[in-house]
Write a protein that holds these residues in place. Sequence first.
Motif, PDB file in Angstrom:
ATOM      1  N   GLU A   1       0.790  -1.223   0.000  1.00 30.36           N
ATOM      2  CA  GLU A   1       0.000   0.000   0.000  1.00 30.36           C
ATOM      3  C   GLU A   1       0.831   1.286   0.000  1.00 30.36           C
ATOM      4  OE1 GLU A   1      -0.512  -1.352   4.458  1.00 30.36           O
ATOM      5  OE2 GLU A   1      -0.218  -2.303   2.515  1.00 30.36           O
ATOM      6  N   PHE A   2       1.988   1.267   0.601  1.00 27.40           N
ATOM      7  CA  PHE A   2       2.933   2.388   0.549  1.00 27.40           C
ATOM      8  C   PHE A   2       4.242   1.912   1.144  1.00 27.40           C
ATOM      9  CE2 PHE A   2      -0.160   3.484   4.053  1.00 27.40           C
ATOM     10  CZ  PHE A   2       0.609   3.102   5.136  1.00 27.40           C
ATOM     11  N   GLY A   3       5.249   2.782   1.130  1.00 33.22           N
ATOM     12  CA  GLY A   3       6.551   2.407   1.657  1.00 33.22           C
ATOM     13  C   GLY A   3       6.738   2.824   3.103  1.00 33.22           C
ATOM     14  N   ARG A   4       8.001   2.990   3.496  1.00 34.76           N
ATOM     15  CA  ARG A   4       8.321   3.335   4.879  1.00 34.76           C
ATOM     16  C   ARG A   4       9.327   4.485   4.874  1.00 34.76           C
ATOM     17  NH1 ARG A   4       5.509  -0.273   7.487  1.00 34.76           N
ATOM     18  NH2 ARG A   4       6.169   0.584   9.480  1.00 34.76           N
ATOM     19  N   THR A   5       9.512   5.082   6.032  1.00 35.34           N
ATOM     20  CA  THR A   5      10.387   6.242   6.112  1.00 35.34           C
ATOM     21  C   THR A   5      11.809   5.906   5.687  1.00 35.34           C
ATOM     22  OG1 THR A   5      10.647   5.721   8.466  1.00 35.34           O
ATOM     23  CG2 THR A   5       9.111   7.492   7.882  1.00 35.34           C
ATOM     24  N   ALA A   6      12.480   6.911   5.129  1.00 35.95           N
ATOM     25  CA  ALA A   6      13.876   6.720   4.738  1.00 35.95           C
ATOM     26  C   ALA A   6      14.770   6.577   5.975  1.00 35.95           C
ATOM     27  CB  ALA A   6      14.339   7.895   3.880  1.00 35.95           C
ATOM     28  N   ARG A   7      14.421   7.287   7.032  1.00 40.96           N
ATOM     29  CA  ARG A   7      15.222   7.237   8.254  1.00 40.96           C
ATOM     30  C   ARG A   7      14.734   6.142   9.199  1.00 40.96           C
ATOM     31  NH1 ARG A   7      14.373  12.629   7.193  1.00 40.96           N
ATOM     32  NH2 ARG A   7      16.252  13.872   6.812  1.00 40.96           N
ATOM     33  N   VAL A   8      15.655   5.578   9.939  1.00 40.19           N
ATOM     34  CA  VAL A   8      15.316   4.617  10.984  1.00 40.19           C
ATOM     35  C   VAL A   8      14.742   5.372  12.176  1.00 40.19           C
ATOM     36  CG1 VAL A   8      16.282   2.879  12.550  1.00 40.19           C
ATOM     37  CG2 VAL A   8      17.124   3.050  10.214  1.00 40.19           C
ATOM     38  N   ASN A   9      13.754   4.786  12.840  1.00 46.99           N
ATOM     39  CA  ASN A   9      13.185   5.424  14.025  1.00 46.99           C
ATOM     40  C   ASN A   9      13.931   4.999  15.290  1.00 46.99           C
ATOM     41  OD1 ASN A   9      12.187   2.880  14.792  1.00 46.99           O
ATOM     42  ND2 ASN A   9      10.162   3.258  13.921  1.00 46.99           N
ATOM     43  N   GLY A  10      13.427   5.400  16.448  1.00 41.81           N
ATOM     44  CA  GLY A  10      14.122   5.126  17.700  1.00 41.81           C
ATOM     45  C   GLY A  10      14.043   3.692  18.174  1.00 41.81           C
ATOM     46  N   THR A  11      13.249   2.865  17.508  1.00 43.94           N
ATOM     47  CA  THR A  11      13.146   1.451  17.885  1.00 43.94           C
ATOM     48  C   THR A  11      13.729   0.542  16.809  1.00 43.94           C
ATOM     49  OG1 THR A  11      10.886   1.354  16.997  1.00 43.94           O
ATOM     50  CG2 THR A  11      11.125   1.857  19.334  1.00 43.94           C
ATOM     51  N   THR A  12      14.659   1.097  16.043  1.00 41.67           N
ATOM     52  CA  THR A  12      15.347   0.378  14.964  1.00 41.67           C
ATOM     53  C   THR A  12      14.347  -0.234  13.987  1.00 41.67           C
ATOM     54  OG1 THR A  12      16.909  -0.254  16.690  1.00 41.67           O
ATOM     55  CG2 THR A  12      17.358  -1.061  14.495  1.00 41.67           C
TER      56      THR A  12
ATOM     57  N   LEU B   1      13.495  -0.770 -13.032  1.00 42.78           N
ATOM     58  CA  LEU B   1      12.857   0.406 -13.606  1.00 42.78           C
ATOM     59  C   LEU B   1      12.754   1.457 -12.513  1.00 42.78           C
ATOM     60  CD1 LEU B   1       9.931  -1.215 -15.632  1.00 42.78           C
ATOM     61  CD2 LEU B   1      12.274  -0.756 -16.359  1.00 42.78           C
ATOM     62  N   ALA B   2      13.460   2.554 -12.668  1.00 45.21           N
ATOM     63  CA  ALA B   2      13.465   3.581 -11.629  1.00 45.21           C
ATOM     64  C   ALA B   2      13.858   4.930 -12.203  1.00 45.21           C
ATOM     65  CB  ALA B   2      14.429   3.204 -10.502  1.00 45.21           C
ATOM     66  N   ASP B   3      12.988   5.896 -12.035  1.00 42.88           N
ATOM     67  CA  ASP B   3      13.351   7.300 -12.212  1.00 42.88           C
ATOM     68  C   ASP B   3      13.759   7.760 -10.823  1.00 42.88           C
ATOM     69  OD1 ASP B   3      13.636   9.950 -12.806  1.00 42.88           O
ATOM     70  OD2 ASP B   3      11.508  10.321 -13.194  1.00 42.88           O
ATOM     71  N   TRP B   4      15.030   7.499 -10.475  1.00 38.34           N
ATOM     72  CA  TRP B   4      15.441   7.596  -9.081  1.00 38.34           C
ATOM     73  C   TRP B   4      15.412   9.035  -8.594  1.00 38.34           C
ATOM     74  CZ3 TRP B   4      15.123   4.628  -5.269  1.00 38.34           C
ATOM     75  CH2 TRP B   4      15.835   4.859  -4.083  1.00 38.34           C
ATOM     76  N   PRO B   5      14.675   9.330  -7.502  1.00 38.08           N
ATOM     77  CA  PRO B   5      14.565  10.710  -7.021  1.00 38.08           C
ATOM     78  C   PRO B   5      15.687  11.143  -6.096  1.00 38.08           C
ATOM     79  CG  PRO B   5      13.160   9.291  -5.724  1.00 38.08           C
ATOM     80  CD  PRO B   5      13.781   8.407  -6.769  1.00 38.08           C
ATOM     81  N   GLY B   6      16.425  10.177  -5.524  1.00 36.30           N
ATOM     82  CA  GLY B   6      17.494  10.495  -4.594  1.00 36.30           C
ATOM     83  C   GLY B   6      17.024  10.520  -3.150  1.00 36.30           C
ATOM     84  N   LEU B   7      17.990  10.384  -2.232  1.00 35.28           N
ATOM     85  CA  LEU B   7      17.693  10.317  -0.803  1.00 35.28           C
ATOM     86  C   LEU B   7      18.272  11.484  -0.007  1.00 35.28           C
ATOM     87  CD1 LEU B   7      18.253   6.502  -0.130  1.00 35.28           C
ATOM     88  CD2 LEU B   7      16.072   7.708  -0.409  1.00 35.28           C
ATOM     89  N   ALA B   8      18.794  12.489  -0.676  1.00 39.46           N
ATOM     90  CA  ALA B   8      19.248  13.692   0.040  1.00 39.46           C
ATOM     91  C   ALA B   8      18.050  14.371   0.683  1.00 39.46           C
ATOM     92  CB  ALA B   8      19.944  14.638  -0.942  1.00 39.46           C
ATOM     93  N   PRO B   9      18.255  15.115   1.773  1.00 38.90           N
ATOM     94  CA  PRO B   9      17.125  15.715   2.488  1.00 38.90           C
ATOM     95  C   PRO B   9      16.151  16.482   1.595  1.00 38.90           C
ATOM     96  CG  PRO B   9      19.122  15.972   3.767  1.00 38.90           C
ATOM     97  CD  PRO B   9      19.541  15.374   2.455  1.00 38.90           C
ATOM     98  N   ALA B  10      16.667  17.259   0.667  1.00 39.18           N
ATOM     99  CA  ALA B  10      15.789  18.050  -0.201  1.00 39.18           C
ATOM    100  C   ALA B  10      15.039  17.188  -1.212  1.00 39.18           C
ATOM    101  CB  ALA B  10      16.609  19.115  -0.927  1.00 39.18           C
ATOM    102  N   GLN B  11      15.487  15.956  -1.399  1.00 39.55           N
ATOM    103  CA  GLN B  11      14.853  15.077  -2.390  1.00 39.55           C
ATOM    104  C   GLN B  11      13.779  14.175  -1.791  1.00 39.55           C
ATOM    105  OE1 GLN B  11      18.610  13.305  -3.504  1.00 39.55           O
ATOM    106  NE2 GLN B  11      18.634  14.402  -5.477  1.00 39.55           N
ATOM    107  N   LEU B  12      13.693  14.132  -0.479  1.00 38.58           N
ATOM    108  CA  LEU B  12      12.726  13.264   0.176  1.00 38.58           C
ATOM    109  C   LEU B  12      11.327  13.884   0.149  1.00 38.58           C
ATOM    110  CD1 LEU B  12      14.748  12.138   3.329  1.00 38.58           C
ATOM    111  CD2 LEU B  12      14.358  10.837   1.215  1.00 38.58           C
ATOM    112  N   HIS B  13      10.328  13.050   0.015  1.00 39.64           N
ATOM    113  CA  HIS B  13       8.945  13.519   0.075  1.00 39.64           C
ATOM    114  C   HIS B  13       8.627  13.990   1.493  1.00 39.64           C
ATOM    115  CE1 HIS B  13       4.662  13.748  -0.667  1.00 39.64           C
ATOM    116  NE2 HIS B  13       4.421  12.908   0.327  1.00 39.64           N
TER     117      HIS B  13
END
Length: 400
Positions: free
Chosen positions: A305-316, A339-351
């Motif tokens: 249904e959707f993905g998960r956060t790029a960053r790890v949370n406090g409970t790993t 197949l990927a139009d890769w958006p990148g994982l830099a802070p400004a590139q994250l949704h």
Amino acid sequence: MTESCDVHPSRRAILGTAGALFAWGAIPRTAYAAPGARDARLVVVILRGALDGLSAVAPLGDPAYAALRPGIALTRDGPGAALPLDGFFALHPALPTFARLYAARQALVVHAAATGYRERSHFDGQDVLESGQPGPGFTASGWLNRLAAALPAGEGIPPRTALGIGVVPPLILRGPAPVLGWAPPRLPRASDELGRRVLGLYEARDPALAASLARGLGVDALAKGGPTGAGGLRGLAEGAARLIAADDGPRLAALALDGWDTHADEGGATGRLAGLLGGLDGVFSAFAEILAPRWADTAILVVTEFGRTARVNGTTGTDHGTGTVAFLLGGAVRGGRVLADWPGLAPAQLHEGRDLTPTTDVRSIAKGLAADLFGLSPALLARSVFPGTEALRPVGGLVA
């Protein structure tokens, strides 16, 4: 935006069916396959709970990846090294069957994928994923049911009948194609009432086929670890594959698997997510083995249904996110690529500063499969299967 994990009691009962098989019945190949045409099978696997696409298929070539995921990031080397795909992306080591099919050009990955939904509620996200609509609550029918209804019928073919097995029909199966019946979250034995009704569809026309279906229906899906255990998942896939492999078996099927909500202790190369992915790999293996005679005409689409956060949370672990991956596999798939139009994982590139930004709509993937496998036109798909998506073109070239 909030992350809702609250489960309404009726919805919790629905989630209890997540290990169940939902299969379409009584759609003979002569109903839509011209002489010499592909006798296609399409299987949709739904991973409920939101798969972490950044761990399932890690963008090791992105310089921001490792720092975002301390404790769970995959690596190119050492114990539990990721399986290389294309130099930039690497596969989780718990997916060796998928890696083998990828190397054989029978599997591909769609990365940075999502539906049109941008909130983070499991149930609304699942509604959108299974309905094929831009938002929740648009319709009471599912896109796979509407696809079944859109398949052209041949002369002398009785009305198509959908078969669903589970406590309640999931949204992806509801709609104009009639539903035969429902059962508890396991494959019914041939002696069960529903099993007898299923076999009755075939016995009058083909006793040998009925015997084959009886073997498929006789699989105990809850054995060896239950529906969320690796053995249980493989048992479900084996039963589904036996039905799909039959000459007069279903050409469309859906398998829903629960448990992908990894808020805590997700793990990296090993751990909770690795166990889930290992069970999924067993599903892939069972389909590939049992559907071998039909493999060249089979495509399996795996979505969540959707993905998960790029960053790890406090409970790993990781929280509800946006972009993720979809998998395609089967002998009909033109694989060996990401197949990927890769958006990148830099802070400004994250949704919204936190999630993988989606760049591919999974509806365009599903439309591409339906067009190539069954010969359905983009206009029909936009009108009847994914209404209102005229501007969302099917992805071409997915099928070999």
